[in-house]
Write a protein that holds these residues in place. Structure first.
Motif, PDB file in Angstrom:
ATOM      1  N   LEU A 274       9.817  -5.866  -8.280  1.00 12.85           N
ATOM      2  CA  LEU A 274       9.897  -6.373  -6.915  1.00 12.85           C
ATOM      3  C   LEU A 274      10.971  -5.649  -6.105  1.00 12.85           C
ATOM      4  O   LEU A 274      10.739  -5.237  -4.964  1.00 12.85           O
ATOM      5  N   PHE A 275      12.159  -5.480  -6.701  1.00 12.66           N
ATOM      6  CA  PHE A 275      13.244  -4.786  -5.997  1.00 12.66           C
ATOM      7  C   PHE A 275      12.897  -3.322  -5.781  1.00 12.66           C
ATOM      8  O   PHE A 275      13.300  -2.724  -4.776  1.00 12.66           O
ATOM      9  N   GLY A 276      12.155  -2.731  -6.713  1.00 13.66           N
ATOM     10  CA  GLY A 276      11.741  -1.346  -6.561  1.00 13.66           C
ATOM     11  C   GLY A 276      10.814  -1.162  -5.374  1.00 13.66           C
ATOM     12  O   GLY A 276      10.888  -0.162  -4.646  1.00 13.66           O
ATOM     13  N   ILE A 277       9.948  -2.143  -5.155  1.00  9.20           N
ATOM     14  CA  ILE A 277       9.053  -2.096  -3.990  1.00  9.20           C
ATOM     15  C   ILE A 277       9.860  -2.198  -2.705  1.00  9.20           C
ATOM     16  O   ILE A 277       9.652  -1.456  -1.737  1.00  9.20           O
ATOM     17  N   ILE A 278      10.821  -3.128  -2.684  1.00 10.90           N
ATOM     18  CA  ILE A 278      11.617  -3.384  -1.474  1.00 10.90           C
ATOM     19  C   ILE A 278      12.534  -2.207  -1.144  1.00 10.90           C
ATOM     20  O   ILE A 278      12.613  -1.767   0.005  1.00 10.90           O
ATOM     21  N   VAL A 279      13.239  -1.699  -2.152  1.00 12.38           N
ATOM     22  CA  VAL A 279      14.265  -0.678  -1.912  1.00 12.38           C
ATOM     23  C   VAL A 279      13.684   0.735  -1.822  1.00 12.38           C
ATOM     24  O   VAL A 279      14.057   1.513  -0.945  1.00 12.38           O
TER      25      VAL A 279
ATOM     26  N   GLY B 187      17.908  -6.272 -12.918  1.00 13.39           N
ATOM     27  CA  GLY B 187      16.813  -5.643 -12.181  1.00 13.39           C
ATOM     28  C   GLY B 187      17.313  -4.853 -10.987  1.00 13.39           C
ATOM     29  O   GLY B 187      16.879  -3.720 -10.748  1.00 13.39           O
ATOM     30  N   ILE B 188      18.244  -5.444 -10.223  1.00 13.74           N
ATOM     31  CA  ILE B 188      18.809  -4.765  -9.052  1.00 13.74           C
ATOM     32  C   ILE B 188      19.570  -3.513  -9.483  1.00 13.74           C
ATOM     33  O   ILE B 188      19.451  -2.452  -8.860  1.00 13.74           O
ATOM     34  N   SER B 189      20.371  -3.629 -10.544  1.00 10.58           N
ATOM     35  CA  SER B 189      21.162  -2.478 -10.986  1.00 10.58           C
ATOM     36  C   SER B 189      20.253  -1.318 -11.393  1.00 10.58           C
ATOM     37  O   SER B 189      20.531  -0.162 -11.052  1.00 10.58           O
ATOM     38  N   ALA B 190      19.156  -1.612 -12.092  1.00  9.04           N
ATOM     39  CA  ALA B 190      18.243  -0.547 -12.521  1.00  9.04           C
ATOM     40  C   ALA B 190      17.657   0.194 -11.321  1.00  9.04           C
ATOM     41  O   ALA B 190      17.612   1.436 -11.294  1.00  9.04           O
TER      42      ALA B 190
ATOM     43  N   CYS C 150      18.928   0.298  -8.260  1.00 12.04           N
ATOM     44  CA  CYS C 150      20.002   0.985  -7.536  1.00 12.04           C
ATOM     45  C   CYS C 150      20.390   2.292  -8.222  1.00 12.04           C
ATOM     46  O   CYS C 150      20.700   3.282  -7.546  1.00 12.04           O
ATOM     47  N   TYR C 151      20.378   2.308  -9.544  1.00 13.43           N
ATOM     48  CA  TYR C 151      20.706   3.547 -10.254  1.00 13.43           C
ATOM     49  C   TYR C 151      19.651   4.614  -9.970  1.00 13.43           C
ATOM     50  O   TYR C 151      19.975   5.786  -9.781  1.00 13.43           O
ATOM     51  N   ARG C 152      18.393   4.209  -9.941  1.00 15.02           N
ATOM     52  CA  ARG C 152      17.329   5.166  -9.601  1.00 15.02           C
ATOM     53  C   ARG C 152      17.492   5.646  -8.155  1.00 15.02           C
ATOM     54  O   ARG C 152      17.368   6.839  -7.881  1.00 15.02           O
ATOM     55  N   ALA C 153      17.787   4.717  -7.257  1.00 16.57           N
ATOM     56  CA  ALA C 153      17.962   5.069  -5.845  1.00 16.57           C
ATOM     57  C   ALA C 153      19.136   6.029  -5.668  1.00 16.57           C
ATOM     58  O   ALA C 153      19.071   6.969  -4.862  1.00 16.57           O
TER      59      ALA C 153
END
Length: 301
Positions: free
Chosen positions: A111-116, A171-174, A176-179
């Motif tokens: 979900l966070f991956g879709i948003i970010v 989930g957010i940290s994963a 953010c690291y990719r971003a």
């Protein structure tokens, strides 16, 4: 076979090894100090890796921008928060409920991956993540002797919310690291991943050193007294993180974290075949679901 797959499997194996050594510190250090070890003793290993890529591999260092540091800071602190919430759960009588809900990390990462990042998983990948999630929950329920009714009734309890918060932190940290790695806009992946890892570890080490220095100074000294085991934890943790960060630079973070659940298969195999621990039917069902989910992810993503 895409490169991120063997890298993720290796990272999961190394993480399992790190956890095994980290448990040896439980008798001498607090949970917070044991967590600190993975960052502080892993940082020198990550720095040597970054230096090797630059000086020996001839790969130029990236030029970080403001968004890179923002993503690293958010990722580093949400990982710490997720870890703190996970540790805090053990103070509750029904902590098993919370730890089970923390396994929603992969769904939340999607979900966070879709948003970010706009990383939209395919329908096959969504199905694979949900199947493996069902397996992880089944294993957690079997180990903690939870019933389905207790699991459902706990939706409004504090441990449940803390468990969901734990999953959100990871989930957010994963994502953010990719971003952070992708913010460089480079075609290579080793250097962006390594530079991101070192930056995050510096942030986490500084933050937790200050925290322990103010709240648990004796524990800070204890990490140095246990330097032999701490060094092993740091080494395995750093090598695992190199794998995670590299894989998440290459591929959708949700896919990487979902495949990373193969760690449960390693743990199950060692406890069942090596240590001859008793395994109940629900655990077998859970492992079967996890394996099916991972296979679906590899073939239908």
């Amino acid at each position: 076979m895409p490169l991120w797959i063997p890298i993720t499997i290796a990272a999961a194996f190394l993480q399992n090894l790190r956890s095994t050594w980290q448990k040896q510190l439980a008798g001498d250090l607090s949970a917070t100090a044991a967590t600190y070890v993975r960052f502080s003793f892993g940082l020198p290993v990550a720095c040597v890796y970054l230096w090797g890529l630059n000086r020996l591999g001839g790969i130029p260092l990236p030029s970080p921008n403001a968004m890179f540091f923002i993503y690293c800071a958010i990722g580093g602190f949400t990982q710490i928060i997720g870890t703190f919430l996970l540790v805090a759960l053990f103070a509750y009588r029904n902590f098993a409920v919370g730890t089970t809900y923390s396994k929603t990390e992969t769904v939340q990462a999607a979900l966070f991956g879709i948003i970010v990042l706009g990383d939209h998983p395919s329908a096959g990948a969504v199905a694979a993540i949900l199947v493996s999630l069902a397996g992880v929950i089944a294993i957690s329920m079997a180990k903690s002797h939870l019933t389905v009714m207790n699991f459902v009734r706990s939706l409004t309890e504090r441990p449940t919310l803390m468990g969901i918060g734990t999953g959100a932190g990871f989930g957010i940290s994963a994502v953010c690291y990719r971003a952070a790695s992708l913010s460089f806009g480079r075609d290579d992946f080793l250097m962006p991943a390594a530079f991101t890892l070192v930056t995050v570890l510096i942030i986490q080490t500084v933050a937790m050193t200050i925290w322990l220095g103010l709240r648990e100074p004796s524990q800070l000294a204890g990490t140095m007294r246990a330097w032999r085991v701490s060094s092993l934890v740091g080494l395995a943790g750093a090598l695992a993180s190199m794998g995670w960060f590299t894989a998440m630079t290459i591929e959708n973070a949700a896919y990487v974290r979902a495949l990373g659940q193969i760690e449960l298969v390693f743990t199950f195999a060692s406890s069942h075949f090596l240590f001859k621990e008793k395994t109940v039917r629900l655990e077998f069902i859970g492992i079967a679901l996890v394996i099916c989910g991972l296979l679906l992810l590899l073939f239908l993503r």
